[in-house]
Design an enzyme around this catalytic site. Sequence first.
Site, PDB file in Angstrom:
ATOM      1  N   ASP A   1       8.321  -0.667  -2.561  1.00  0.00           N
ATOM      2  CA  ASP A   1       7.570  -1.095  -1.381  1.00  0.00           C
ATOM      3  C   ASP A   1       8.405  -2.178  -0.694  1.00  0.00           C
ATOM      4  OD1 ASP A   1       5.814  -2.308   0.442  1.00  0.00           O
ATOM      5  OD2 ASP A   1       4.065  -1.839  -0.770  1.00  0.00           O
TER       6      ASP A   1
ATOM      7  N   ILE B   1       8.112  -3.523   2.526  1.00  0.00           N
ATOM      8  CA  ILE B   1       7.525  -3.894   3.815  1.00  0.00           C
ATOM      9  C   ILE B   1       7.940  -5.283   4.295  1.00  0.00           C
ATOM     10  CG2 ILE B   1       5.545  -2.381   3.447  1.00  0.00           C
ATOM     11  CD1 ILE B   1       3.850  -4.874   2.999  1.00  0.00           C
TER      12      ILE B   1
ATOM     13  N   TYR C   1       1.010  -7.933  -5.979  1.00  0.00           N
ATOM     14  CA  TYR C   1       0.028  -8.028  -4.898  1.00  0.00           C
ATOM     15  C   TYR C   1      -1.351  -7.609  -5.409  1.00  0.00           C
ATOM     16  CZ  TYR C   1      -2.450  -6.176  -0.752  1.00  0.00           C
ATOM     17  OH  TYR C   1      -3.388  -5.865   0.201  1.00  0.00           O
TER      18      TYR C   1
ATOM     19  N   LYS D   1       4.405  -6.407   8.687  1.00  0.00           N
ATOM     20  CA  LYS D   1       4.962  -7.728   8.380  1.00  0.00           C
ATOM     21  C   LYS D   1       6.163  -8.060   9.249  1.00  0.00           C
ATOM     22  CE  LYS D   1       1.990  -7.450   5.016  1.00  0.00           C
ATOM     23  NZ  LYS D   1       0.671  -8.116   5.076  1.00  0.00           N
TER      24      LYS D   1
END
Length: 448
Positions: A228, A230, A143, A270
């Site tokens: 992570d 999410i 990202y 999300k």
Amino acid sequence: MLSRKASEDSHGQDSSYFLGWQEYDKNPYHLIRNPTGIIQMGLAENQLSFDLLESWLERNPEIVGMKQDGVSIFRELALFQDYHGLPALKKELVEFMSKIRGNRIKFAPEKLVLTAGATLANEIMMFCLAQPGEAFILPTPYYPGFDRDLKWRTGVEIVPLHCSSSNGFRITSSALKQAYQKAQKLNLKVKGVLVTNPSNPLGTTMTKPELNLLVDFAIENNIHIISDEIYSGTVFDPPEFVSIMEVVNERTSSINNIRNRTHIIYSLSKDLGVPGFRVGMIYSENETVVAAATKMSSFGLVSSQTQHLVANVLKDKKFAFNYIEENQRRVKRRMEMLVCGLRNAGIQCLKSNAGLFCWVDMRHLLNSATFEAEKELWMMILCHVGLNISPGSSCHCSEPGWFRVCFANMSEATLKVAMRRMKAFIDSTVSVVNDNGCTCEQSVRVNC
């Protein structure tokens, strides 16, 4: 007369990821007001299930009106709250996280730290685990915002772990070792590995063998793992999502204390589609990390009103779980629309099973196998085609010609417009020559 932080150019704002957003902001697409504008396909935002949330809000006016049993609790919520967070929300969050993971893991509310979004959660973890100048290994592509989130204020360095399209960008033992050796040559002390699972930008879930490789590597080098997660609630196809905590829990607790060095980042941005609510969190078995992160969270609290609302949404178990299932179906359908539209234009995607984006292969459209050619193609698509997508170089991909394309932040009609534009762009190409790496000559030159 400003501080070094204010005057230096280290935020990462000059990345093509952010520059594309700036061009979009100057000329945003609108069906009626600006039909020739730029369509935003660089934003991983979930707008597919707003109707479900809005219906719930209409059915629960008392919650929205900050009442409980008919009595106003406005004053209670308006006053300052302990930065540990509302117990009701933390209880619902850990149950929600467990449900998404098939109830194979149980989470404890006292090990969860609330933060104003996952951005802050990741930064807090850097502050907790590393000194300025120390490093975290990140698999590529990753990202683009991590260059800002992890590094800008903390002084922590990122060492890329380069993954290859030859195996679908999967993590390998040799790639982990190479990244670690590179850090050593740069005199960087590696404090851990950070992964996104499901992956942003790949849209794929990590396999159990990959996760075990990661755990073995962390044990061998006595470092931390940050996962992570999410996008964990957006997994719409097999293989199912496997959390790092599930793999760690299968290990004996005595092995190099790995459980105390494994940490999860999560957010409702999300999965629940409410990024503006800024509900993020850190989950850790390490009591010292939880204590320090809780203190740091006081610089970015989730409002009490938001906590109250979200706690009640998640408390409605039937709604919350039906929402996740329906949202997954909608994400899959929208992904299939994008993949089909791109395929009709002669463009292939990495096979995905999660997330709000696809990892798109446009290597055959480059006039040379270079990042300069990738940038030229990106500028053409942004300025001539009117689509803001993210070039792989902004994600630190080691192979030019890959792009992240988002599909869930727009209406179905807008996505169809985007696909028609891309098809017209490919069809208008003067010539395509396939000779040891395809090249193409575009019919239009545009300055943005």
